[in-house]
Design an enzyme around this catalytic site. Structure first.
Site, PDB file in Angstrom:
ATOM      1  N   LYS A 170      -6.689 -28.649 -33.857  1.00 43.21           N
ATOM      2  CA  LYS A 170      -6.544 -27.369 -33.174  1.00 43.21           C
ATOM      3  C   LYS A 170      -7.934 -26.815 -32.910  1.00 43.21           C
ATOM      4  CE  LYS A 170      -6.690 -22.958 -33.977  1.00 43.21           C
ATOM      5  NZ  LYS A 170      -7.003 -22.417 -32.638  1.00 43.21           N
ATOM      6  N   GLU A 245     -16.202 -25.470 -44.050  1.00 46.64           N
ATOM      7  CA  GLU A 245     -17.583 -25.171 -43.659  1.00 46.64           C
ATOM      8  C   GLU A 245     -17.556 -23.758 -43.105  1.00 46.64           C
ATOM      9  OE1 GLU A 245     -20.470 -24.168 -41.665  1.00 46.64           O
ATOM     10  OE2 GLU A 245     -20.030 -25.729 -40.189  1.00 46.64           O
ATOM     11  N   CYS A 279     -23.846 -20.888 -37.666  1.00 45.23           N
ATOM     12  CA  CYS A 279     -23.592 -20.540 -39.061  1.00 45.23           C
ATOM     13  C   CYS A 279     -24.784 -20.837 -39.963  1.00 45.23           C
ATOM     14  CB  CYS A 279     -22.349 -21.258 -39.564  1.00 45.23           C
ATOM     15  SG  CYS A 279     -22.366 -23.036 -39.300  1.00 45.23           S
ATOM     16  N   GLU A 378     -23.030 -11.847 -42.365  1.00 41.00           N
ATOM     17  CA  GLU A 378     -23.268 -12.723 -41.216  1.00 41.00           C
ATOM     18  C   GLU A 378     -22.970 -11.962 -39.928  1.00 41.00           C
ATOM     19  OE1 GLU A 378     -22.472 -17.349 -40.287  1.00 41.00           O
ATOM     20  OE2 GLU A 378     -20.665 -16.170 -40.655  1.00 41.00           O
TER      21      GLU A 378
END
Length: 474
Positions: A170, A245, A279, A378
């Site tokens: 997906k 991750e 990231c 983040e």
């Protein structure tokens, strides 16, 4: 306008069982660039059953067969280079240079590296009185993000194929067309039916469906820590293996002996590449207090080397992926100003001369303390925080003082100090100076940056179970 209203299941393009569609927006123009169908639980069940049916034969293919398949995929991928670049530029807003040198290149290299890594993996090892056999983990559900559509899908799929694991993928509904191209490539090279299945859709329907599906044995997810937590919770109901991750807030520690202009260019590149939607990007610049002014001046001098603008017009920084992401980045910039950080470049609003598109100004904050929100959370945009330190131990302490541990960077000259910093940062991947990518080096995080590793042989191992056989006949 690209339109694909089918899913790829059991080696065929099939109509969705639902009627909902999704317009994929070009973030540079704010206009639709394509349309996909949003899959249903029924579509997902069909894909999982196809993978389940393929497992007995696909898991028993020889290593040589899988190496040949991966090499053929890499060759077919390379033949469509220009189309991959075009798709990345339209669906993600990545500038042409980034689409080629980052997105296209990383996708290609994962398939090529998986073929090489597989050559050196032994699936049966005799150890004294027992034998260890490595077997495919089973059916793998892959959930990939919008920020690196080729990289994340390719590393997961390549590792799964190398291990003999059939997959259900997906991709993000915001950037689905790179995955659709992969399905076309797999069809072209003859990947066995059911070994690869693609179901487009939302995280709430298809993502949750994958992580909770009783007939999926392993889930690999890349995305936010919040969604990663949900994936783990869903997977726990059937005790699935999980690889995650997740996010990062990576430090770049600049040593006293570093060339500040080079360090500044490296720092700006970190927040500029992919518009900061990385990231593992270094977003906290940890600078010697004695070099603060010199570093800040160097950052301002190199900033014009990374122009913002339309991705097809030679710019280095394109738009953010969506209005939602643009709003998020703006809110963090406002928060930094409220917290009392010193804004020396950028700020809120659209860059001058850009009235359409989700463009953000590359933003530099200095006089940042590590407990500020902009230093801890983040942001996923082109925003830099400059933090000062007094000693190397202080720098390392600051570098490790976050909940994340995906990556770390150190820039300087003294080998002993470089080694000390590199080995002291609690993160899964450390880059020293201008070291280049190694696609066989493991990628993954410590702490809340994730579980497990991707890339190369470490990535393949995630898709393998280990069986001990005592009394194996000779």
């Amino acid at each position: 306008m690209r339109t694909n209203l089918k899913h790829y299941i059991n080696g065929e393009w099939v109509e969705s069982t639902g009627n909902d569609t999704y317009d994929v927006i070009n973030p540079a123009t704010e206009e639709p660039m394509g349309q996909i169908s949003l899959g249903t639980k029924e579509d997902l069940n069909k894909a999982v059953q196809a993978a389940r049916d393929a497992f007995p034969s696909f898991s028993q293919t020889s290593k040589e067969e899988r190496i040949e398949m991966l090499e053929n995929i890499a060759e077919a991928y390379a033949r469509r280079k220009d189309e991959f670049i075009d798709v990345m530029t339209d669906e993600l807003g990545a500038p042409l240079e980034i689409s080629e040198k980052v997105h296209y290149s990383m996708g290609y290299n994962h398939f090529a590296q998986a073929a090489e890594s597989l050559k050196n993996i032994e699936f049966m090892e005799h150890r004294g009185d027992h034998t260890v056999v490595k077997e495919s983990v089973g059916v793998s559900g892959l959930i990939t993000p919008w920020n690196f559509p080729t990289n994340q899908s390719s590393t997961k799929i390549a590792s799964a194929f190398a291990a003999g694991s059939p997959v259900v993928l997906k991709p993000s509904e915001m950037t689905p067309f790179a995955a659709i191209m992969l399905a076309e490539i797999f069809d072209e090279v003859g990947v066995p039916k059911g070994a690869f299945n693609l179901v487009n859709g939302t995280g709430e329907t298809i993502g949750d469906g994958i992580s909770s599906h009783p007939d999926i044995d392993f889930v690999s997810f890349t995305g936010s820590a919040g969604v990663g937590t949900k994936v783990m919770q869903n997977a726990s109901e059937t005790i699935k293996n999980v690889a995650l991750e997740l996010g990062g807030k990576s430090p770049l520690i600049v040593l006293e002996d570093a060339d500040m202009k080079d360090a500044a260019r490296n720092a700006v590149s970190n927040i500029a590449t992919n518009t900061g939607q990385v990231c593992s990007a270094a977003t906290r610049m940890i600078i010697p207090a004695s070099k603060k002014e010199e570093f800040e001046q160097a950052v301002l001098e190199v900033l014009p080397e990374f122009p913002v603008g339309h991705p097809r017009e030679g710019n280095y920084v394109g738009p953010l992926v969506s209005k939602k992401q643009w709003d998020t980045v703006q809110s963090y910039i406002e928060k930094g100003i409220e917290e009392g950080a010193n804004l020396i470049a950028g700020g809120t609003g659209l860059p001058e001369g850009l009235e359409k598109g989700y463009y953000a100004k590359p933003t530099i904050f200095t006089d940042v303390s590590n407990d500020m929100v902009i230093a801890q959370e983040e942001i996923f945009g082109p925003v830099m925080s400059i933090i000062t330190y007094d000693t190397i131990d202080h720098a390392i302490e600051i570098g490790n003082d976050v909940v994340y541990g995906l990556a770390g960077y150190v820039y300087g000259k003294d080998p002993e100090t470089l080694r000390k910093v590199a080995t002291s940062i609690r993160a899964g991947r450390i880059k020293v100076n201008d070291a280049s990518h190694d696609f066989n080096a493991p990628f993954g995080g410590y702490k809340q940056s994730g579980i497990g590793r991707e890339w190369g042989d470490y990535g393949i191992e995630e898709y393998l179970e280990k069986k001990a056989i005592l009394g194996f006949p000779s």
